[in-house]
Scaffold this active site. Structure first.
Site, PDB file in Angstrom:
ATOM      1  N   ASN A  80     -37.546 -45.894 -14.366  1.00 57.94           N
ATOM      2  CA  ASN A  80     -37.403 -44.439 -14.401  1.00 57.94           C
ATOM      3  C   ASN A  80     -36.678 -43.939 -15.652  1.00 57.94           C
ATOM      4  O   ASN A  80     -36.881 -42.794 -16.062  1.00 57.94           O
ATOM      5  CB  ASN A  80     -36.643 -44.013 -13.134  1.00 57.94           C
ATOM      6  N   TYR A  93     -43.689 -37.895 -26.689  1.00 53.83           N
ATOM      7  CA  TYR A  93     -43.334 -37.951 -25.263  1.00 53.83           C
ATOM      8  C   TYR A  93     -44.600 -38.097 -24.406  1.00 53.83           C
ATOM      9  O   TYR A  93     -44.719 -39.020 -23.602  1.00 53.83           O
ATOM     10  CB  TYR A  93     -42.552 -36.699 -24.856  1.00 53.83           C
TER      11      TYR A  93
HETATM   12  N1  LIG Z   1     -37.071 -33.797 -15.425  1.00 48.78           N
HETATM   13  C1  LIG Z   1     -38.353 -33.590 -15.665  1.00 48.78           C
HETATM   14  O1  LIG Z   1     -38.828 -32.428 -15.748  1.00 48.78           O
HETATM   15  C2  LIG Z   1     -39.290 -34.762 -15.789  1.00 48.78           C
HETATM   16  C3  LIG Z   1     -40.668 -34.512 -15.683  1.00 48.78           C
HETATM   17  C4  LIG Z   1     -41.560 -35.571 -15.784  1.00 48.78           C
HETATM   18  C5  LIG Z   1     -41.100 -36.853 -15.975  1.00 48.78           C
HETATM   19  N2  LIG Z   1     -39.758 -37.084 -16.096  1.00 48.78           N
HETATM   20  C6  LIG Z   1     -39.338 -38.472 -16.321  1.00 48.78           C
HETATM   21  O2  LIG Z   1     -38.472 -38.862 -15.263  1.00 48.78           O
HETATM   22  C7  LIG Z   1     -37.589 -39.888 -15.706  1.00 48.78           C
HETATM   23  C8  LIG Z   1     -36.168 -39.530 -15.311  1.00 48.78           C
HETATM   24  O3  LIG Z   1     -35.817 -38.313 -15.958  1.00 48.78           O
HETATM   25  P1  LIG Z   1     -34.770 -37.279 -15.350  1.00 48.78           P
HETATM   26  O4  LIG Z   1     -35.392 -35.950 -15.429  1.00 48.78           O
HETATM   27  O5  LIG Z   1     -34.248 -37.771 -14.062  1.00 48.78           O
HETATM   28  O6  LIG Z   1     -33.660 -37.347 -16.512  1.00 48.78           O
HETATM   29  P2  LIG Z   1     -32.053 -37.332 -16.471  1.00 48.78           P
HETATM   30  O7  LIG Z   1     -31.543 -36.496 -15.345  1.00 48.78           O
HETATM   31  O8  LIG Z   1     -31.630 -36.982 -17.861  1.00 48.78           O
HETATM   32  O9  LIG Z   1     -31.674 -38.873 -16.164  1.00 48.78           O
HETATM   33  C9  LIG Z   1     -32.017 -39.877 -17.088  1.00 48.78           C
HETATM   34  C10 LIG Z   1     -31.468 -41.218 -16.621  1.00 48.78           C
HETATM   35  O10 LIG Z   1     -31.899 -42.235 -17.551  1.00 48.78           O
HETATM   36  C11 LIG Z   1     -30.777 -42.960 -18.056  1.00 48.78           C
HETATM   37  N3  LIG Z   1     -31.076 -43.371 -19.423  1.00 48.78           N
HETATM   38  C12 LIG Z   1     -31.419 -42.566 -20.466  1.00 48.78           C
HETATM   39  N4  LIG Z   1     -31.574 -43.303 -21.587  1.00 48.78           N
HETATM   40  C13 LIG Z   1     -31.327 -44.605 -21.242  1.00 48.78           C
HETATM   41  C14 LIG Z   1     -31.308 -45.838 -21.944  1.00 48.78           C
HETATM   42  N5  LIG Z   1     -31.527 -45.896 -23.276  1.00 48.78           N
HETATM   43  N6  LIG Z   1     -31.029 -46.978 -21.278  1.00 48.78           N
HETATM   44  C15 LIG Z   1     -30.759 -46.939 -19.946  1.00 48.78           C
HETATM   45  N7  LIG Z   1     -30.752 -45.804 -19.223  1.00 48.78           N
HETATM   46  C16 LIG Z   1     -31.021 -44.653 -19.854  1.00 48.78           C
HETATM   47  C17 LIG Z   1     -29.595 -41.975 -17.913  1.00 48.78           C
HETATM   48  O11 LIG Z   1     -28.326 -42.618 -17.766  1.00 48.78           O
HETATM   49  P3  LIG Z   1     -27.327 -42.996 -18.992  1.00 48.78           P
HETATM   50  O12 LIG Z   1     -27.292 -41.829 -19.911  1.00 48.78           O
HETATM   51  O13 LIG Z   1     -26.028 -43.339 -18.352  1.00 48.78           O
HETATM   52  O14 LIG Z   1     -27.955 -44.215 -19.631  1.00 48.78           O
HETATM   53  C18 LIG Z   1     -29.956 -41.280 -16.602  1.00 48.78           C
HETATM   54  O15 LIG Z   1     -29.538 -42.067 -15.512  1.00 48.78           O
HETATM   55  C19 LIG Z   1     -37.806 -40.006 -17.228  1.00 48.78           C
HETATM   56  O16 LIG Z   1     -38.624 -41.121 -17.492  1.00 48.78           O
HETATM   57  C20 LIG Z   1     -38.521 -38.705 -17.589  1.00 48.78           C
HETATM   58  O17 LIG Z   1     -39.334 -38.854 -18.722  1.00 48.78           O
HETATM   59  C21 LIG Z   1     -38.835 -36.083 -15.997  1.00 48.78           C
END
Ligand SMILES: NC(=O)c1ccc[n+]([C@@H]2O[C@H](COP(=O)([O-])OP(=O)(O)OC[C@H]3O[C@@H](n4cnc5c(N)ncnc54)[C@H](OP(=O)(O)O)[C@@H]3O)[C@@H](O)[C@H]2O)c1
Length: 257
Positions: free
Chosen positions: A86, A148
């Site tokens: 994720n 992206y």
């Molecule tokens: N939110 C949206 O609208 C949306 C829509 C479609 C898809 N997504 C996808 O859903 C997934 C989760 O996103 P989210 O929206 O939940 O984002 P988020 O709230 O910003 O959470 C991101 C998570 O990823 C971790 N992370 C980021 N970079 C990392 C790295 N280099 N190594 C290890 N961990 C890392 C962060 O923790 P740390 O900073 O502590 O590492 C955090 O736990 C992503 O793949 C994103 O592309 C999100």
């Protein structure tokens, strides 16, 4: 008792997976970079649900982090039954506005880490004849949307292809394609969200519920919300040039720097 490993477990969609799976009684391996946050989350989930929550600090944009998580997934004596790839992030700005180092970091986290961790998990799962992998992509996979969208398109194609290759082995793979979800994602990227209409926002907990239901049904692709299912259907009818114009603007404008 089964064990789930979630990358990017400390916030947003990953944290919602952790809450839901802990509530169902699964032990967890929580992966992210922020050790303090990981420890607090592990303690809270253990205290609330009585499950074991292991903390694995790893930066998935580097070899060392990927190798550490792959090694955990490969442990035969303490197997992982469900992997949720994720972890991810957005870069603010359009192509050429984003530094090349950030573009490459995205490809490592979204593609290389997903490839290597899926392989490590699936190999061990195939030996046991069971196991699930959820790779979090995005509806951005289906529209032209910079590095992206391209990285998430790779996640969808890779996951569905691998699911087909492993059919009959007991290992199931599913690409999860959320629309806009209220998490830390946009703020972390410095993206403005004013242009995103209210109806487009999804709730992370509901998204996870729908995703796990799709996984249980054996789907290899999950677009969990009917609004986005309809939108993605409509994208097949809209000329690609028009689609590119719309998708490159929505949610990609600069927020305050
Ligand atoms: N939110 C949206 O609208 C949306 C829509 C479609 C898809 N997504 C996808 O859903 C997934 C989760 O996103 P989210 O929206 O939940 O984002 P988020 O709230 O910003 O959470 C991101 C998570 O990823 C971790 N992370 C980021 N970079 C990392 C790295 N280099 N190594 C290890 N961990 C890392 C962060 O923790 P740390 O900073 O502590 O590492 C955090 O736990 C992503 O793949 C994103 O592309 C999100």
């Amino acid at each position: 008792m089964t064990t789930a490993l979630i990358t990017g477990a400390t916030a947003g969609i990953g944290a919602a997976f952790a809450r839901r799976l802990a509530a169902e009684g699964h032990d967890l391996v929580l992966v992210a970079r922020d050790v303090k946050r990981l420890r607090e989350q592990a303690t809270e989930l253990h205290d609330r649900h009585g499950i074991e929550a292991e903390v694995l600090v790893a930066d998935l944009s580097g070899d060392e982090g990927i190798e550490a998580v792959a090694a955990r997934l490969g442990e035969r004596r303490d197997p992982v039954d469900l992997l949720v790839n994720n972890a991810g992030f957005g870069n603010k700005g359009r192509f050429l506005d984003v530094p090349m180092a950030d573009e490459l970091r995205m490809l490592r986290v979204h593609c290389e880490a997903v490839l290597r961790l899926t392989a490590a998990a699936a190999e061990a799962m195939r030996e046991r004849g069971r196991g699930d992998v959820v790779n979090v992509a995005s509806v951005a996979a289906f529209v032209p949307r910079g590095t992206y969208g391209a990285s998430k398109a790779w996640v969808v194609q890779f996951t569905q292809g691998a699911a087909r290759d492993l059919a009959g082995s007991g290992v199931r793979l599913m690409a999860l394609c959320p629309g806009f979800v209220r998490t830390e994602f946009h703020e972390r990227a410095g993206m403005g969200t004013d242009s995103i209409p209210n109806w487009m926002w999804l709730d992370a907990d509901k998204l996870v519920s729908a995703a796990l239901a799709d996984l249980a049904r054996g789907k290899s692709l999950s677009i969990p919300d009917p609004r986005y299912k309809a939108l993605m259907g409509a994208t097949k009818l809209v000329p690609r040039g028009m689609l590119g114009g719309l998708s490159s603007v929505t949610g990609r404008k600069y927020g305050p720097r």
